[in-house]
Design a protein around this motif. Structure first.
Motif, PDB file in Angstrom:
ATOM      1  N   LEU A 211       0.819  -1.217   0.000  1.00 51.70           N
ATOM      2  CA  LEU A 211       0.000   0.000   0.000  1.00 51.70           C
ATOM      3  C   LEU A 211       0.855   1.272   0.000  1.00 51.70           C
ATOM      4  N   GLY A 212       2.145   1.105   0.186  1.00 46.11           N
ATOM      5  CA  GLY A 212       3.020   2.281   0.205  1.00 46.11           C
ATOM      6  C   GLY A 212       2.946   3.073   1.504  1.00 46.11           C
ATOM      7  N   PHE A 213       2.678   2.367   2.611  1.00 48.48           N
ATOM      8  CA  PHE A 213       2.597   3.049   3.912  1.00 48.48           C
ATOM      9  C   PHE A 213       3.838   2.766   4.740  1.00 48.48           C
ATOM     10  N   ASP A 214       4.237   3.736   5.520  1.00 47.17           N
ATOM     11  CA  ASP A 214       5.266   3.513   6.527  1.00 47.17           C
ATOM     12  C   ASP A 214       4.533   3.130   7.817  1.00 47.17           C
ATOM     13  N   PRO A 215       4.798   1.941   8.367  1.00 52.47           N
ATOM     14  CA  PRO A 215       4.030   1.481   9.538  1.00 52.47           C
ATOM     15  C   PRO A 215       4.124   2.424  10.741  1.00 52.47           C
ATOM     16  N   LEU A 216       5.159   3.250  10.784  1.00 56.03           N
ATOM     17  CA  LEU A 216       5.272   4.201  11.892  1.00 56.03           C
ATOM     18  C   LEU A 216       4.176   5.256  11.853  1.00 56.03           C
ATOM     19  N   TYR A 217       3.514   5.393  10.686  1.00 54.21           N
ATOM     20  CA  TYR A 217       2.475   6.422  10.543  1.00 54.21           C
ATOM     21  C   TYR A 217       1.065   5.836  10.542  1.00 54.21           C
ATOM     22  N   VAL A 218       0.968   4.508  10.647  1.00 54.19           N
ATOM     23  CA  VAL A 218      -0.340   3.863  10.539  1.00 54.19           C
ATOM     24  C   VAL A 218      -0.990   3.783  11.933  1.00 54.19           C
TER      25      VAL A 218
END
Lengths: 359, 359
Positions: B283-290
């Motif tokens: 999904l193109g997400f950085d897990p630190l921001y989820v």
């Protein structure tokens, strides 16, 4: 006004144990938010049914809680009024007054407010700033701080500019005991001023009505008036209520049901401005069902009626206060009105939706 | 993801004294609700600017108030999550957990909740009943009562089924002193478990992603875990925060700014499931921001780190707790991450909108 259509009304077989009276309506209707019969059904059957507890079952404007050694009032309200700006007020000041008043109606001094905003993508930032500034001014005037908040943004077309929830916290003084269940036969019913002003002010903008003088909302902080009433009436003040959605008729019906008493109102005594009466006639509204946002009903022991009336009239918001009726033994749960010519008629709960999104 | 378009970005001349950084955006953007930089600007410049008071300026998950002889936590949150039902939870349970957790993050025991519903005309009554039942179950499990409520109905096309505001009240025990400003160099940063689970669970429904096992939200009541942490760590527990919208990165950036300290995280120590890591990559997400909805960050004095970590791990919700970094003297207001291979990178606030309507 929206009537349940054939498509949306009919029996439904919930897989879950949904309480029956709700299941007559398989979908939410505007009238479920109107403050009348359908609102009451939704609240009593669905929400009280699910969350049932002593505080919620009071069906008061707010909950009274014992926390630590303090008696607190706790009340929540969401504001979805349309349009957002109207003569004399806006959604921001209304959101402060509405919750401050619900706290005051528990006999409490408002202490703190929370503010939860649901913003629609595309809302003008200037408008949001105007609304926020208006909230701030109303809060300052009410001597209460907005101490915590939340902001959510929903996509365009999933909101309507801005919806605001405010939740309030208040402190109840010793000796104060306000509850709808305390209404008893012989008590007098007082109102602090002119009826139906907020609803007609908002409707006049929606419908483009013009009055000889501008009709402004009565939205105001009622705590100073309530403090005066409690100071003078003490424990002989039994019930306080601000007749917002659904108006005086719905508020008194709720109290009559909860206390198991009847009420009798005198049409002659109802404070009603000529222009508001005229607008109600044009729009086909009964002023007893139209929302107020700066008026207070007080149900007091008969021996306290004169002094509480005097206390109200000493306050600028209560100059036109009046005794409008009495609590009676007869017809428990029902409100009757004696008309100008002496006839009696039932004043029922609002059954449909008179004024959607009035607060 | 929505970028401010040319049409909606540009200078604006507010008649009122709107704070400048807000006026760069003449209209509300989805990112104003995303928990990142724009959210922070809106809150700090507009809301704190208008309502400015000591409690609000704490910019904590909730306000801490002295009322009577009690120290209370007071916090509000609106829930607009889309879709309303997702693996392991729904908007109802989330609305209870979210506010109960905000209260717990003040170091308080949750005592009471209010619930404000904004319903869209046409919402299925069965769905509303399912959501209400889910709220009730979550509240019971959290040992907290929904004591007061409000329902508004908006016309079709002016909402999205149901939005829920919950506001909570909690009681803070003597000796507990939790505040983002208490983070100080040397403190350890702990997280109670796997990152990014709620956000990915919701996105997997929206995007139709399938995992080998169903990925359920981590939405849960964190108070029992917090109680254990406070019991063990006492006054050496300086900050608590649940990293919801904007994730761990945004939460730690806020704390770093408020306390005027730096933070350094170790990528190697971040608890991250393989399937969540994979989904983030797709999904193109950085897990630190989820977003997380059942995880707690704790910033504790170094000598308390081991015992607090052990306390977390003894609780079912904290089995995979880890020390993920430390508070440092350097780069005040900034968070750095040391990667697996030893490189350092800045972990900034979220700048746009990663996941709209995740809570």
């Amino acid at each position: 006004m929206k009537d349940p259509s054939d498509e949306s009304k009919g029996p439904i077989d919930f897989a879950l144990s949904c309480p029956l009276p709700i299941s007559d309506y398989p979908t939410v209707q505007l009238a479920h938010g109107g403050g009348g019969k359908l609102s009451q059904l939704l609240i009593e059957k669905l929400f009280v049914g699910a969350f049932g507890n002593a505080a919620l079952e009071q069906l008061h404007d707010g909950a009274v809680l014992n926390v630590g050694s303090s008696r607190l009032a706790f009340s929540t309200d969401s504001f979805v009024v349309h349009p957002r700006f109207f003569p004399g007020g806006d959604i921001g000041s209304l959101a402060v007054h509405g919750t401050v008043n619900d706290i005051a109606m528990c006999g409490a001094r408002p202490v703190a407010l929370s503010a939860g905003f649901i913003l629609e993508e595309g809302l003008s930032m200037e408008e949001l700033w105007r609304i926020t500034t208006s909230m701030k001014e109303a809060a300052e005037e009410a001597g209460v701080e907005v101490v915590t908040g939340d902001t959510k943004v929903v996509d365009r077309g999933k909101g309507d500019g801005v919806y605001i929830n405010t939740t309030g916290l208040g402190l109840i003084a010793d000796g104060v005991e306000i509850s709808p269940r305390r209404a008893r036969p012989g008590d007098r019913v007082l109102v602090s001023g002119q009826l139906a002003v907020h609803g007609i002010a908002v409707m006049s903008v929606r419908e483009g009505l013009e009055f000889e003088t501008v009709l402004e909302t009565d939205s105001a902080n009622l705590y100073p008036l309530v403090a005066r009433v409690l100071e003078r009436g003490g424990s002989r003040v039994h019930v306080l209520r601000d007749p917002t959605r659904g108006g005086v008729a719905s508020a008194l019906n709720e109290i009559a049901t909860q206390a198991g008493v009847g009420m009798q109102l005198e049409e002659n005594s109802l404070p009603l401005r000529e222009d508001v009466r005229g607008a109600c006639e044009i729009l086909g509204f009964d002023p007893l069902y139209v929302a107020n946002e700066g008026k207070c009903l007080a149900i007091v022991a008969p021996e306290a009626a004169d002094s509480v009336l005097a206390a109200m009239r000493e306050h600028p918001l209560g100059r036109e206060a009046a005794v409008i009726g009495a609590v009676v033994d007869e017809h428990p749960g029902k409100v009757y009105l004696r008309s100008r010519v002496g006839g009696m008629r039932v004043v029922d709960m609002l059954s449909g939706e008179q004024l959607p999104r009035i607060c």
